[in-house]
Scaffold this motif. Structure first.
Motif, short mmCIF file in Angstrom:
data_model
loop_
_atom_site.label_atom_id
_atom_site.label_comp_id
_atom_site.label_asym_id
_atom_site.label_seq_id
_atom_site.Cartn_x
_atom_site.Cartn_y
_atom_site.Cartn_z
N PRO A 46 0.82 -1.22 0.00
CA PRO A 46 0.00 0.00 0.00
C PRO A 46 0.85 1.27 0.00
N ARG A 94 2.26 4.62 1.30
CA ARG A 94 2.51 5.08 2.66
C ARG A 94 3.01 6.51 2.63
N PRO A 106 0.47 5.19 7.89
CA PRO A 106 -0.75 5.04 7.08
C PRO A 106 -1.22 6.39 6.57
N ARG A 146 -7.69 2.02 1.28
CA ARG A 146 -7.92 0.59 1.10
C ARG A 146 -6.98 0.08 0.01
N SER A 147 -6.38 -1.07 0.29
CA SER A 147 -5.51 -1.70 -0.69
C SER A 147 -5.91 -3.16 -0.83
N ASP A 148 -6.07 -3.63 -2.06
CA ASP A 148 -6.43 -5.03 -2.26
C ASP A 148 -5.80 -5.57 -3.53
N ASP A 192 -1.80 -5.48 3.40
CA ASP A 192 -1.15 -4.38 4.10
C ASP A 192 0.36 -4.36 3.91
N ASP A 193 0.84 -5.12 2.93
CA ASP A 193 2.27 -5.15 2.65
C ASP A 193 2.48 -5.72 1.25
N TYR A 252 -4.82 0.64 -4.87
CA TYR A 252 -4.91 1.46 -3.66
C TYR A 252 -5.87 2.62 -3.93
#
Length: 560
Positions: A92, A94, A109, A115-117, A177-178, A200
């Motif tokens: 994501p 940062r 954050p 939101r990241s997917d 989240d990474d 993102y």
């Protein structure tokens, strides 16, 4: 409010970003068992093949040729099976908080709404069997088991129905989240077809906007075009090593005035299973146009640049800059969506908004200037560029060509030169200086072939953009849904010198659409995915990734 220029801040190793202790490769953490085992198997297979090839050479060399014979003996070809498919997805975005001189930079954050997917597709074989595949962390921890690996069998494989229905393994909008890795095991010596995309989005904060990138196959020589380290712009190069070997990375930096000599840009160690962050303003501060060549010795790396803009208190967007095609005499970029030219002219004429309009950036790494011809193709054919579209790009530098005055719509840009170069196009969204805006970079990409896996995110306005700069091409696009079904293909016939835009539906046959299988026939064609958000200024573009590699044959010779 984050600082955006860090001329004296060194780079960082995150974790996966692990601290940079300055140790040797022997001090690197032990890699996960999965990537080490996979690469060990590949090395053993290569040794067996070389040994077999060597036997062939020796036998041929010992065969009597007769007196005076001078017939040349060609080196035999050895089949090298393709390995597993690996795609490294960015983490994501940062916010860079800054740090004191000599300390590691700090990240946080970006906002409460961020939101990241990741969305991913893995294709099964013709017999209906999915390869062992998974979405995992960079350190090897499995997040999603797409399909279990088939157990090793000493006997013949059981017979399967000849008419097995095609299927796909699917990951639909898995929150991350990474940095993550999509991997799929080889089947019958062939690389499986697989692909993933990370997206993102954020509705508030300094990194408001959207950014998306295809999860990339690691490499040892990568080119990234579009970075900016001027006031209010932040560029963070992320280097991820999924291999079991340490990677030693060196950077070449190209600016508007030529090659930039930057202490600290050589010998960057990226340990296995880690990501290293490099603050580009610490190497090349105040550069409005910056291209980065990433060369790795040892393990291959995946690389992208997290680029963001902040104009005073107004967010100007965020983007993941992905690698462009290697320098060549011709480059093609598609997915270039242009706004109303009158509104753009009024916005870009204001101080601080020169980079808020669409433009083409050209990087010429050699020692000779390049004479470059630019052609822009829309839905109904070629559009004229001011000055005729012919420019001279200086050797060893980055040249920017505004795409001003072109009518609104999606375009494909074809660029040719007498000297090798690489390129990318900036796409922007937003016409009001007081409102938040966004931007994206569309890199030069390779022509479409057969069976490209093209995942798409599950929300927003999504478009498939295809361009055929010269002759006519036929594009086949087959939808894949969240239930793993592969549906009937549709086709688009694209006339030479035009660009087609296809709206992606939310679902097919009642199931969420998660991607396409794309194939092209006829003359060269190129593709991209364009992402927008209804009622927002968000925009992202992703070039269609190359298809799976099959078996290759390489000449094997012995020497001493």
């Amino acid at each position: 409010m984050p600082r955006d220029d860090f001329p004296d801040i060194p780079d960082k190793t995150d974790t996966a970003d692990t601290p940079d202790t300055g140790g040797s490769a022997d001090d690197a953490p032990e890699p996960a068992a999965r990537p080490r085992a996979r690469r060990l198997g590949g090395v053993l297979a290569a040794v067996v093949l070389v040994a077999a090839g060597g036997g062939l050479v020796s036998a041929t060399a010992l065969t009597p040729q007769g007196p005076g014979s001078s017939r040349p003996i060609a080196a035999p070809l050895a089949a090298v099976p393709a390995g597993s498919s690996v795609g490294v997805c960015p983490g994501p975005a940062r916010l860079l908080e800054g740090a004191s001189v000599g300390a590691d930079p700090q990240f946080s954050p970006v906002s409460a709404s961020a939101r990241s997917d990741v969305s991913a597709l893995v294709l099964g074989s013709g017999s209906g069997v999915l390869p062992g595949s998974r979405l995992a962390s960079l350190t090897g921890t499995t997040l999603v088991e797409v399909a279990q690996a088939a157990p090793a069998s000493e006997g013949p494989a059981p017979a399967r129905p000849a008419a097995a229905a095609p299927l796909a393994g699917v990951v639909a909008q898995r929150g991350v989240d990474d940095v993550t890795v999509l991997s799929a095991d080889a089947q019958a010596g062939r690389q499986p077809s697989a692909g993933a995309l990370m997206r993102y989005t954020a509705e508030d904060g300094d990194l408001r906007g959207s950014a998306a990138a295809a999860c990339q196959q690691p490499g040892n020589d990568l080119w990234l075009v579009g970075a900016n380290t001027a006031l209010g712009r932040t560029a963070v190069l992320k280097l991820s090593n999924d291999s079991g070997s340490p990677a030693t990375v060196s950077l070449e930096l190209f600016g508007a005035e030529g090659l930039i000599q930057a202490p600290g840009s050589r010998g960057l160690l990226v340990a296995p299973g880690t990501t290293r962050s490099v603050i580009l303003a610490g190497l090349a501060p105040g550069q409005e146009r910056l291209s980065v060549r990433v060369r790795s010795a040892g393990g291959p790396v995946a690389a992208h640049i997290q680029q963001s803009v902040l104009r005073g208190l107004t967010p100007g967007g965020v983007e993941f800059i992905a690698p462009a095609a290697a320098p060549a005499l011709r480059q093609v970029i598609t997915g270039v969506d242009i706004q109303d030219p009158a509104g753009l002219a009024g916005l870009t004429s204001q101080a601080g908004f020169a980079d808020a309009g669409p433009a083409l950036q050209l990087t010429v790494p050699g020692s000779a200037d390049a004479v470059i011809a630019i052609k822009v193709f829309g839905r109904d054919g070629q559009k004229a560029l001011p000055g005729g579209g012919v420019v001279t790009a200086k050797a060893g530098s980055v040249t920017e060509v505004p795409l001003a005055g072109v009518p609104a719509g999606p375009y494909t840009v074809s660029v040719s030169s007498d000297v090798s170069f690489t390129a990318a196009a900036r796409v922007t969204r937003g016409l009001t200086a007081t409102d938040a805006s966004d931007f994206a970079w569309s890199p030069a990409s390779a022509r479409l072939g057969s069976q490209h896996v093209v995942p798409v995110p599950g929300s927003g306005d999504r478009y498939l953009i295809f361009g055929a700069p010269e002759g006519r091409a036929t594009i086949s696009y087959t939808p894949v849904t969240a239930d793993g079904k592969i549906h009937a293909a549709a086709a688009a016939d694209i006339a030479g010198g035009t660009t087609a835009s296809i709206k992606v539906p939310a679902d097919v046959a009642g199931s969420q659409l998660v991607g396409y299988l794309v194939s092209a026939a006829g003359d060269p064609a190129y593709g991209a995915v364009l992402l927008q958000q209804d009622g927002k200024q968000d925009i992202s573009t992703i070039a269609v990734a190359p298809g799976a590699a099959g078996q290759e044959q390489v000449p094997v010779t012995l020497g001493y």
